[in-house]
Design a protein around this motif. Structure first.
Motif, mmCIF file in Angstrom:
data_model
loop_
_atom_site.group_PDB
_atom_site.id
_atom_site.type_symbol
_atom_site.label_atom_id
_atom_site.label_comp_id
_atom_site.label_asym_id
_atom_site.label_seq_id
_atom_site.Cartn_x
_atom_site.Cartn_y
_atom_site.Cartn_z
ATOM 1 N N PHE A 4 33.233 71.171 27.993
ATOM 2 C CA PHE A 4 32.380 71.741 26.960
ATOM 3 C C PHE A 4 31.055 72.226 27.550
ATOM 4 O O PHE A 4 30.445 73.143 27.017
ATOM 5 N N MET A 7 31.389 75.685 28.537
ATOM 6 C CA MET A 7 31.299 76.549 27.360
ATOM 7 C C MET A 7 29.857 76.749 26.943
ATOM 8 O O MET A 7 29.445 77.858 26.599
ATOM 9 N N ASP A 8 29.067 75.653 26.987
ATOM 10 C CA ASP A 8 27.664 75.772 26.596
ATOM 11 C C ASP A 8 26.905 76.685 27.554
ATOM 12 O O ASP A 8 26.041 77.456 27.131
ATOM 13 N N ALA A 11 27.644 80.104 26.774
ATOM 14 C CA ALA A 11 26.924 80.480 25.545
ATOM 15 C C ALA A 11 25.501 80.917 25.858
ATOM 16 O O ALA A 11 25.023 81.899 25.287
ATOM 17 N N LEU A 14 25.672 84.381 27.059
ATOM 18 C CA LEU A 14 25.890 85.331 25.963
ATOM 19 C C LEU A 14 24.592 85.607 25.228
ATOM 20 O O LEU A 14 24.271 86.752 24.901
ATOM 21 N N ILE A 15 23.821 84.545 24.999
ATOM 22 C CA ILE A 15 22.587 84.713 24.229
ATOM 23 C C ILE A 15 21.574 85.550 25.015
ATOM 24 O O ILE A 15 20.932 86.449 24.457
ATOM 25 N N ARG A 18 22.560 89.124 24.955
ATOM 26 C CA ARG A 18 22.275 89.697 23.641
ATOM 27 C C ARG A 18 20.801 90.091 23.545
ATOM 28 O O ARG A 18 20.461 91.134 22.989
ATOM 29 N N TYR A 119 27.999 90.453 29.309
ATOM 30 C CA TYR A 119 28.450 89.736 28.115
ATOM 31 C C TYR A 119 29.954 89.490 28.197
ATOM 32 O O TYR A 119 30.443 88.391 27.961
ATOM 33 N N PHE A 126 34.161 81.910 29.445
ATOM 34 C CA PHE A 126 34.397 81.000 28.321
ATOM 35 C C PHE A 126 35.894 80.826 28.073
ATOM 36 O O PHE A 126 36.393 79.701 27.969
ATOM 37 N N LYS A 130 38.385 77.584 28.401
ATOM 38 C CA LYS A 130 39.255 77.174 27.301
ATOM 39 C C LYS A 130 40.693 77.053 27.767
ATOM 40 O O LYS A 130 41.387 76.079 27.445
ATOM 41 N N ILE A 133 41.255 73.921 29.736
ATOM 42 C CA ILE A 133 41.415 72.712 28.916
ATOM 43 C C ILE A 133 42.813 72.641 28.347
ATOM 44 O O ILE A 133 43.503 71.621 28.429
ATOM 45 N N THR A 134 43.273 73.764 27.767
ATOM 46 C CA THR A 134 44.598 73.731 27.145
ATOM 47 C C THR A 134 45.688 73.539 28.198
ATOM 48 O O THR A 134 46.720 72.958 27.911
ATOM 49 N N TRP A 137 46.585 69.891 29.101
ATOM 50 C CA TRP A 137 47.475 69.123 28.217
ATOM 51 C C TRP A 137 48.888 69.092 28.766
ATOM 52 O O TRP A 137 49.685 68.229 28.411
#
Lengths: 141, 101
Positions: A4, A7-8, A11, A14-15, A18, A119, A126, A130, A133-134, A137
């Protein structure tokens, strides 16, 4: 430092991109603005970015230190204004010259493209996190 | 990097041993049911955060689509991870039930 966090960090990227996009849009919108609150023509704005956190290394004592980027400052470009000869303009001096903003449309377009690509790169990072992580499993299968 | 700088990790020179999630004063390890309940609560918390972010975006309190999307993704991933764990537990249970006595 879990997934995570990746991901942060994406983020924050991305910000900040922007922000760059917003500032480039403002520069383009004000490409002909000869009046501002200061009485001078509009000055081109630039975003200064900085890294959060000192550095991140895969050592346990540094884990949990969140990296990423953030906007450090928005500064004005100090290059001289463009001077165009427009005698009918209300802001013209006695020689008919008007000071125009120091915004270069080509430069702003290049900035917008670079912000868009950055971006996209952050979004790719990101989605990569993800899918990692998947993918993990599948260890239980 | 010089070779002589590399420290061979023995039990004496490992200072920063990776800590387990248990706190120091806790003698007994947590029962599995408690771990499970706590992780489900965490998943629920992430779901709530995502719900709140969607609400705020919808009614116009927040304009941060990036944070909303990221909260939604976190909620989605944690929920799917919980489902994976649940499937695994159920599988183990069924395996036990199939045992001949």
């Amino acid at each position: 430092m879990d997934f995570f966090s990746a991901m942060d960090i994406s983020a924050t990227g991305l910000i900040t991109q922007r922000y760059r996009m917003n500032v480039a849009s403002e520069n383009l919108a004000n490409i002909d603005s000869t009046r501002t609150a200061t009485g001078q023509p509009y000055r081109r704005k630039q975003v200064v970015l900085e890294a959060i956190g000192q550095y991140y290394e895969p050592f346990p004592q540094l884990m949990g230190m969140l990296g990423g980027a953030r906007v450090s400052a928005i500064v004005e470009d100090q290059t001289p204004f463009r001077q165009v000869n427009r005698p009918g303009h209300p802001d013209a001096d006695k020689n008919g010259n008007v000071l125009m903003p120091n915004v270069n449309a080509v430069l702003e377009m290049a900035d917008i493209m670079s912000a868009t690509r950055a971006y996209e790169a952050n979004i790719n990072a990101f989605t990569a996190a993800k899918s990692m992580i998947t993918k993990s499993w599948e260890l239980s299968k | 990097m010089k070779i002589d700088q590399i420290i061979i990790p023995t039990t004496s020179n490992v200072i920063n041993k990776p800590k387990l999630s248990l706190s120091e004063d806790e003698e007994k390890p947590k029962p599995f049911s408690k771990v499970l309940i706590e992780s489900i609560e965490k998943v629920n918390e992430l779901q709530k955060q995502a719900d709140k972010a969607i609400d705020e975006l919808a009614i116009g309190d927040s304009k941060d689509i990036v944070q909303t999307m990221i909260k939604m993704e976190k909620a989605d991933i944690s929920f799917r991870l919980m489902m994976q764990i649940r499937n695994k537990i159920l599988q183990a249970y069924e395996e036990v039930m199939r045992m001949q006595v």
